[in-house]
Design a protein around this motif. Structure first.
Motif, PDB file in Angstrom:
ATOM      1  N   ARG A   1      -3.494   2.650   2.992  1.00 52.98           N
ATOM      2  CA  ARG A   1      -3.719   1.786   4.727  1.00 52.98           C
ATOM      3  C   ARG A   1      -4.785   2.413   5.300  1.00 52.98           C
ATOM      4  NH1 ARG A   1      -2.369   1.026   9.514  1.00 52.98           N
ATOM      5  NH2 ARG A   1      -1.288  -0.583  10.658  1.00 52.98           N
TER       6      ARG A   1
ATOM      7  N   ILE B   1      -3.246  -6.301   4.139  1.00 54.84           N
ATOM      8  CA  ILE B   1      -2.094  -5.400   3.879  1.00 54.84           C
ATOM      9  C   ILE B   1      -0.781  -6.048   4.421  1.00 54.84           C
ATOM     10  CG2 ILE B   1      -0.530  -3.364   3.770  1.00 54.84           C
ATOM     11  CD1 ILE B   1      -3.468  -2.443   3.320  1.00 54.84           C
TER      12      ILE B   1
ATOM     13  N   ALA C   1       0.337  -1.055  -0.201  1.00 50.86           N
ATOM     14  CA  ALA C   1       0.126  -0.201  -0.040  1.00 50.86           C
ATOM     15  C   ALA C   1       1.053   1.187   0.053  1.00 50.86           C
ATOM     16  CB  ALA C   1      -1.079   0.428   1.276  1.00 50.86           C
TER      17      ALA C   1
ATOM     18  N   ALA D   1       3.244  -1.510   4.095  1.00 51.24           N
ATOM     19  CA  ALA D   1       2.641   0.040   3.533  1.00 51.24           C
ATOM     20  C   ALA D   1       3.960   1.116   3.623  1.00 51.24           C
ATOM     21  CB  ALA D   1       1.154   0.306   4.683  1.00 51.24           C
TER      22      ALA D   1
END
Length: 383
Positions: free
Chosen positions: A237, A245, A232, A248
């Motif tokens: 996120r 996820i 992400a 990130a």
């Protein structure tokens, strides 16, 4: 190994949907306003097929687009960031998230004041830049928190970094997120730190969003469960509250978001890189800045050849948006109920007109189909 790069040009609507009048957005067209009704400065987006999409009537497009392209319809009852991204990822929201045009009720503010030990200023819909101009001095003098909302489902807390340290502001947002559930479950609680002196307050890039958990499985959940990477970039996120996820990184704006995406393209991974470029919405759409919006779109257009050059044989580049925010619509500075574009490019992708789709969720379904990951999310794959 395969990689999909899904980039959301935050708020790049391409024309009002049939129900836009119900949202006060009849006649909006973010792409037209941002480009001045011309495709002249966006040669790479034009070559992909952006101006060939259904309803984009101010350009002849190109004879042989290099990408598959479609016009996406938002099926959910909303026009905000959270609902738009959730739908892209496979969740259709039948009911809109709650909004507070008259401010938040005392049932929320009383426990919030008790939790924070601070008073509340403003408590009504407000522009983020104007609210610190109008309430900043009183906040600095009293230490009371500036709480405000917008046409979106958001509870925003603005505080000067010298008055409320950023980590403390984040804690207050976490407390508010715990309060704002059930019938009060706004899409996002947003920390809005600012600095500066009286008359010259400016927001800092240390904004942080606290979203509701998605109410059902998303494309991200399915990919992660299948052992795929889900990277992400930007506020992705926050929008999904971290769920689904694997990695990130936050960004300070479009320029860094583009750079981070290009860097990710140099890596070996197996899965999805999901990027949000927020400046279109935050800096230009909401501030009715058509020229700035157009320049930001030019910056992205210039980056496209470099992105395409980094794609491997099994890679796919997807470009879309989550809602509109027409900088030329001066009746309001809010998001607008618009169709969004979809472009899909890769060595294995056949250029084609995919028409007008029934839902943003077709994007999530297409990503999962490409990776052959089973899921029950909404949407129909487009490959």
């Amino acid at each position: 190994m395969a990689r999909v790069f899904l980039i959301v040009l935050d708020s790049l609507g391409i024309g009002a949907m049939p129900d836009a009048g119900q949202f006060g957005d009849e006649g909006t067209n973010t792409l037209r306003s941002a480009t001045g009704g011309s495709d002249a400065h966006y040669p790479n987006l034009k070559e992909m097929g952006l101006f060939n999409i259904d309803g984009v009537d101010f350009s002849k497009g190109t004879r042989e687009p290099s990408a598959a392209y479609a016009r996406m319809t938002e099926k959910s009852r909303g026009k905000d960031t959270t609902i738009g991204h959730w739908e892209i990822a496979g969740i259709i929201s039948e009911k809109p998230l709650p909004v507070y045009p008259d401010g938040f009720p005392e049932e929320i503010l009383a426990p919030f004041r008790k939790m924070t030990g601070r008073g509340v200023l403003c408590n009504r819909p407000y522009s983020g830049t104007e609210v610190i101009k109008d309430y900043g001095d009183e906040h600095v003098r009293t230490g009371d928190l500036i709480v405000y909302t917008s046409a979106d489902s958001v509870f925003q807390i603005a505080a000067h970094e010298d008055v409320v340290p950023v980590e403390t502001l984040y804690h207050y947002c976490e407390e508010a997120r715990g309060l704002l559930t059930g019938k009060y479950g706004v899409g996002r609680v947003i920390a809005r730190p600012f600095t500066g002196e009286s008359g010259h307050y400016v927001r800092t890039p240390r904004r942080h969003d606290y979203s509701l958990l998605p109410p059902a499985e998303t494309m991200l959940d399915a990919l992660k469960a299948a052992g795929r990477d889900v990277i992400a970039i930007g506020k992705i996120r926050d929008i999904f509250a971290g769920r689904g996820i694997t990695e990130a990184v936050y960004t300070s704006g479009n320029t860094e978001g583009i750079a981070r995406t290009l860097a990710c393209m140099d890596r070996d991974f197996d899965g999805l890189c999901f990027t949000n470029l927020v400046d279109f919405d935050m800096l230009y759409g909401h501030r009715n800045n058509c020229e700035g919006y157009g320049r930001a779109l030019e910056e992205f257009d210039r980056a496209l050849p470099g992105m395409m050059a980094k794609l491997g044989d099994g890679d796919v580049l997807m470009i879309t948006a989550d809602h509109g925010c027409d900088p030329g619509y001066t009746v309001s500075t809010d998001h607008s109920r618009e169709y969004t574009p979809f472009l899909m490019y890769g060595k294995k992708i056949k250029p084609a007109d995919l028409g007008t789709r029934d839902t943003f969720a077709d994007i999530g379904a297409t990503v999962l189909d490409y990776f052959q990951v089973p899921s029950k999310i909404a949407g129909t794959f487009m490959l």
